[in-house]
Design a protein around this motif. Structure first.
Motif, mmCIF file in Angstrom:
data_model
loop_
_atom_site.group_PDB
_atom_site.id
_atom_site.type_symbol
_atom_site.label_atom_id
_atom_site.label_comp_id
_atom_site.label_asym_id
_atom_site.label_seq_id
_atom_site.Cartn_x
_atom_site.Cartn_y
_atom_site.Cartn_z
ATOM 1 N N ASN A 181 4.812 -5.786 4.314
ATOM 2 C CA ASN A 181 5.910 -4.814 4.266
ATOM 3 C C ASN A 181 6.995 -5.151 5.282
ATOM 4 N N MET A 182 6.594 -5.690 6.431
ATOM 5 C CA MET A 182 7.592 -6.097 7.428
ATOM 6 C C MET A 182 8.432 -7.257 6.893
ATOM 7 N N GLN B 284 6.627 3.760 4.697
ATOM 8 C CA GLN B 284 5.550 3.641 3.712
ATOM 9 C C GLN B 284 4.674 4.900 3.684
ATOM 10 N N LEU C 258 10.350 -2.453 14.408
ATOM 11 C CA LEU C 258 10.406 -2.738 12.972
ATOM 12 C C LEU C 258 9.111 -2.309 12.299
ATOM 13 N N ASP D 244 9.015 1.492 12.055
ATOM 14 C CA ASP D 244 9.953 2.002 11.052
ATOM 15 C C ASP D 244 9.472 1.721 9.632
ATOM 16 N N VAL D 245 9.010 0.491 9.393
ATOM 17 C CA VAL D 245 8.583 0.083 8.050
ATOM 18 C C VAL D 245 7.340 0.869 7.624
ATOM 19 N N ARG E 60 15.055 -8.041 2.950
ATOM 20 C CA ARG E 60 16.080 -7.087 2.499
ATOM 21 C C ARG E 60 17.240 -7.056 3.483
ATOM 22 N N MET E 61 16.926 -7.033 4.784
ATOM 23 C CA MET E 61 17.963 -6.997 5.812
ATOM 24 C C MET E 61 18.805 -8.277 5.776
ATOM 25 N N LYS F 285 9.024 -8.014 3.732
ATOM 26 C CA LYS F 285 9.906 -7.500 2.678
ATOM 27 C C LYS F 285 11.148 -6.852 3.278
ATOM 28 N N GLU F 286 10.954 -6.101 4.357
ATOM 29 C CA GLU F 286 12.091 -5.440 5.001
ATOM 30 C C GLU F 286 13.018 -6.458 5.653
#
Length: 92
Positions: free
Chosen positions: A74-75, A27, A19, A22-23, A81-82, A77-78
């Motif tokens: 950022n992790m 960015q 994760l 990817d995140v 979102r998921m 936030k992702e």
């Protein structure tokens, strides 16, 4: 920076590292998927923070937070979102 983060679910480290890779790649960072923690050095350089491998006890809490916060933030936030996406699918 002391690495004392405990993973509460055994075996989740690999998924969290994936994760993170990817995140941070999304960015715009150059992330080595086999060592995603190294992205912190790119972020530190971008922010002008003298992060080195090994002991970094001379960093202020603010400096350490700027490095880790941009990664962890950022992790999170992702992950939110998921979760929202999964909840929306269950309503349909």
């Amino acid at each position: 920076m002391a690495s004392n983060n405990r993973i509460l679910v055994p075996g989740a480290r690999q998924a969290l590292d994936q994760l993170k890779a990817d995140v941070m790649q999304a960015q715009g960072y150059d992330v080595d998927k086999s060592a995603p923690n190294n992205v912190k050095f790119e972020i530190a350089e971008e922010l002008g923070i003298p992060l080195s491998k090994g002991y970094n006890g001379k960093l202020t809490s603010e400096q350490a937070g700027k490095i880790g916060g941009s990664i962890g933030g950022n992790m999170v936030k992702e992950m939110v979102r998921m979760a929202q996406e999964q909840m929306a699918k269950k309503r349909i």
